[in-house]
Motif scaffolding. Structure first.
Motif, PDB file in Angstrom:
ATOM      1  N   ILE A 289     -45.048  62.355  57.677  1.00 25.51           N
ATOM      2  CA  ILE A 289     -44.810  60.983  57.707  1.00 25.51           C
ATOM      3  C   ILE A 289     -44.879  60.340  58.860  1.00 25.51           C
ATOM      4  O   ILE A 289     -44.619  60.614  59.947  1.00 25.51           O
TER       5      ILE A 289
ATOM      6  N   LEU B 112     -42.178  63.618  61.382  1.00 29.15           N
ATOM      7  CA  LEU B 112     -42.200  62.133  61.802  1.00 29.15           C
ATOM      8  C   LEU B 112     -43.050  61.813  62.842  1.00 29.15           C
ATOM      9  O   LEU B 112     -42.376  61.994  64.140  1.00 29.15           O
TER      10      LEU B 112
ATOM     11  N   ARG C 281     -47.987  57.242  55.089  1.00 24.76           N
ATOM     12  CA  ARG C 281     -47.795  56.068  56.018  1.00 24.76           C
ATOM     13  C   ARG C 281     -47.022  54.751  55.331  1.00 24.76           C
ATOM     14  O   ARG C 281     -47.508  54.116  54.596  1.00 24.76           O
ATOM     15  N   TYR C 282     -45.739  54.562  55.926  1.00 31.35           N
ATOM     16  CA  TYR C 282     -44.910  53.665  55.479  1.00 31.35           C
ATOM     17  C   TYR C 282     -45.256  52.330  56.210  1.00 31.35           C
ATOM     18  O   TYR C 282     -44.428  51.237  55.953  1.00 31.35           O
TER      19      TYR C 282
ATOM     20  N   SER D 173     -39.728  54.727  58.761  1.00 32.02           N
ATOM     21  CA  SER D 173     -40.477  55.920  58.034  1.00 32.02           C
ATOM     22  C   SER D 173     -39.243  57.227  58.062  1.00 32.02           C
ATOM     23  O   SER D 173     -39.087  57.845  57.146  1.00 32.02           O
TER      24      SER D 173
END
Lengths: 336, 416
Positions: free
Chosen positions: B120, B96, B140-141, B315
């Protein structure tokens, strides 16, 4: 001065022309052609003043550094940590009491005490062993940095400027003339001017103390020949402790200044250690006037660089250092 | 003055070590900028991450998630070093990471060398990360810096009537991306950008930069963050600056709006755009704000979560929900997990998020204005909500690709 002119007439002439040109740039109203070529005069004047005031901050840090080196031949690489510690102490005190001035006094005392402990507990034990002392100070600076990170976290702190120092003042320097013929004067932050004046006062007091008092005489004698001074019966260890305390205390004050017009956070210690190293290398190790000159040169180079050649600004200070090391390795104002 | 994050890290490790030993664990490495200029941003990111763990829990089927946090300082090499350390020493299977723009580009490139793992993105927002040569295992959120500026240019031009502006920004990819988004829209509407100043990340002395700001503009856009933003505002106030301001997404953000001291007051009335707005009425957002506030005592957090907290929350949420969909199955080079990540649609606090074919978020953007809550605390108030913002900002992909990549001088100030 006269000897310098006699020995290097060409250099003296160049220096004279440069100073005259600088004065003209600062005082005269710029012709439009010049403004087009290098930008507005306001920007230039600001950069110059910022360079000088930033130099004042560098001088505060570097003068302690160079004093300690001059007397004890001890390159104190934990000097940056003393700066940062002073800043944190100043912040804590000014938040607690609401007094900016008190922050300075207590930061000076607290950091001077740390300096005394360092001198007595660490440096006295390895007197005369330069390399060992230097290595120990590197180690100490890492330990201090982690201790401060533990206590204060990675946050950045900003010391509140007292309300009477916030805002700009008008200086009697003309930046432009309006079409109506009215002159536009330069407006400049008051707090930076105050800090600049304070640095000059501290510098003059230090110079007087070194050159006009008995203790100052001992310190100067110690710089020239430590062993001979000790042999005359002067309590040299006491002088060492006093000088170390003063040098450390000045770094503490500088920390409060730095926390006021910039901010303090982890990493500032190495930044200011590096800055003071560059300053004393340029100015000459162990020389107070050298530290002042070096500080102003580096401050000006940083600020003018950030305005006129922003991409390469960081390189400029190091270029100056390299040039000085190549042409005059002992520093600009070193005596030996 | 002991900082929350050290305690937080200690707490989470403590909780983890006491968790069932026999259970199989899924190790997740997290990086945040816990040093340097962006320290405050990193700390709040971790708070958002922690809030997501509180909300969604750490159980995935019969497995337990273990999070290991590493610190960076916003430079690309520090991010790659932290990621390497997490993979090689701590043997994490999922990352992350990271927080900042340049870090994102570096970690994406690194991700290609470890195709078996899953990356992520935590919060970084440089356009290049997912737009140029994206890595198949990098998701990629959050939106990128340009998407986060959508709406600002038009609002400044049409509602505020600004015609000429100048920009000051930190000299790196995320702010390039932010200015890119601003310039496209502002100049597209007919505005002019007279001057773009770039300062190195971590600049302390802004006095000369402030002196060089032009007088003959309607507003000045500030693309700064963390310590740089606070330093700038402090010195701007000392210099008596009075211009109208516009802010980037990490400039008008709780990381700055709740900084100590009164320099932040220069931001009152500043218009900005970002992937969130502090005072948004949406129940999902309000629930997240409440969860964030309940998770930490008031002196260890901001009054309201920052953009970084929201991004880390999003994320972490994506990570946990996608892992649950596949029941923690990481076999076959995590193929099922990656597939779930690519398809998942998040009901995030700051609006719905789904991924495009480059695994880049399409989400909601907010135009905001800074207001005082009456008690001296500053918040960003919603002015406009813009849903479904994609990476090409609504442009035809062919046209968009001709504009060029965000840099100091790209895009030009014209209508594309």
């Amino acid at each position: 001065m006269t000897r310098f002119i006699e020995r290097h007439p060409a250099w003296a002439l160049i220096a004279l022309i440069a100073v005259a040109l600088l004065l003209w740039l600062i005082l005269a109203v710029w012709p439009p052609g010049l403004e087009e070529a290098i930008g507005r005069k306001r920007v230039f004047l600001n950069a110059v003043l910022n360079g000088i005031t930033l130099g004042a901050l560098y001088f505060l840090v570097a003068s302690g550094f160079t004093l300690i080196f001059g007397l004890m031949r001890n390159v104190n690489l934990a000097h940056g940590s003393l700066y940062l510690f002073g800043g944190y102490v100043g912040y804590a005190i000014s938040v607690w009491t609401g007094s900016w001035i008190l922050g300075f006094i207590i930061a000076f005392v607290a950091v001077a005490l740390v300096g005394i402990v360092l001198q007595i507990a660490v440096f006295r034990r390895m007197e005369g062993q330069d390399l060992r002392q230097t290595m120990v100070t590197i180690g100490l600076s890492i330990v201090f940095a982690d201790l401060m990170l533990w206590a204060f976290g990675g946050d950045f702190y900003q010391i509140q400027t007292p309300s009477w120092l916030i805002g700009p003042v008008e200086l009697p320097l003309v930046t432009a003339v309006k079409s109506s013929g009215e002159a536009v004067y330069l407006r400049y932050p008051l707090v930076r001017l105050v800090i600049f004046v304070a640095a000059i006062v501290i510098g003059i007091v230090m110079w007087l103390a070194l050159n006009r008092t008995r203790v100052g005489m001992m310190v100067r004698a110690g710089v020239d020949d430590r062993d001979m001074l000790a042999a005359t019966g002067v309590p040299i260890q006491l002088v060492f402790v006093a000088v170390f305390a003063l040098g450390a205390g000045l770094a503490g004050i500088a920390g409060v200044v730095g926390g006021t017009f910039q901010s303090i956070s982890p990493g500032e210690d190495t930044r200011f250690l590096l800055a003071s190293l560059v300053v004393v290398i340029v100015g000459g190790m162990g020389s107070i006037p050298g530290a002042a000159l070096g500080a102003v040169i580096i401050g000006l180079a940083e600020q003018l660089g950030s305005v006129y050649i922003p991409t390469y600004a960081i390189v400029v200070t190091f270029l100056i250092m390299v040039l000085v090391l190549a042409l005059r390795p002992q520093g600009l104002l070193a005596r030996r | 003055m002991f900082r929350s994050c050290a305690g937080l890290v200690a707490l989470s490790t403590l909780l983890l070590s006491s968790a069932a030993i026999a259970q199989e664990k899924i190790k997740v490495g997290v990086t945040a900028t816990l040093e340097g200029t962006y320290t405050v941003l990193g700390e709040d990111g971790i708070r958002g991450h922690q809030t997501a763990i509180n909300t969604f829990g750490k159980k995935v089927g019969d497995k337990e998630l273990e999070f290991i946090i590493a610190s960076t300082d916003a430079t690309p090499d520090s991010a790659v070093r932290a990621v390497r350390k997490l993979i090689e020493q701590d043997k994490v299977q999922i990352l992350l990471s990271p927080l900042s723009g340049d870090e994102g580009i570096a970690v994406k490139n690194f991700a290609k060398t470890r195709p078996e793992l899953t990356f992520i993105n935590a919060a970084s927002g440089a356009q290049e990360t997912t737009y140029v040569d994206p890595s198949p295992n990098f998701f990629r959120y959050n939106m990128d810096g340009a998407q986060w500026q959508v709406g600002l240019g038009k609002y400044a031009y049409e509602t505020k009537g600004y015609r000429k502006i100048a920009t000051v920004g930190e000299d790196y990819s995320f702010i390039y991306t932010q200015v890119f988004g601003l310039v496209l829209e502002f100049c597209g509407a007919g505005g002019q950008i007279t001057n773009r100043q770039w300062v190195p990340l971590g600049t302390k002395d802004f006095a000369s930069v402030i002196a060089a700001l032009p007088d003959d503009v309607d507003a000045i856009y500030l693309g700064l963050g963390g310590a740089d933003a606070v330093n700038f505002l402090n010195q701007y106030q000392q210099a008596g600056g009075k211009a109208h301001l516009m802010g980037g997404s990490i400039m008008v953000d709780q990381t700055i709006l709740s900084a100590k001291g009164n320099a932040k007051n220069a931001l009152l009335g500043t218009i900005a755009a970002s992937g969130q707005a502090d005072t948004w009425e949406d129940p999902g957002w309000q629930k997240f704000v409440k969860a964030y506030q309940d998770a930490f005592p008031p002196n260890k957090r901001f009054p309201s979560p920052s953009l970084l907290a929201t991004n880390y929350y999003g994320s972490t949420m994506a990570l946990i929900l996608a892992l649950r969909q596949v029941n923690g199955d990481l076999s076959n080079n995590q193929a099922k997990f990656k597939e779930a990540l690519a398809k998942i649609e998040l009901d995030a606090p700051n609006g719905k998020i789904k991924l495009d074919s480059n695994r880049q978020a399409i989400g909601t953007n907010f135009v905001t204005e800074v207001v005082d809550d009456g008690k001296g605390a500053l918040f960003s108030k919603v002015v406009k909500v813009i849903p479904n913002v994609n990476q090409t900002l609504g442009y035809d992909p062919a046209v968009f690709s001709k504009i060029g990549l965000p840099s100091r001088t790209v895009p030009e100030c014209k209508k594309y």
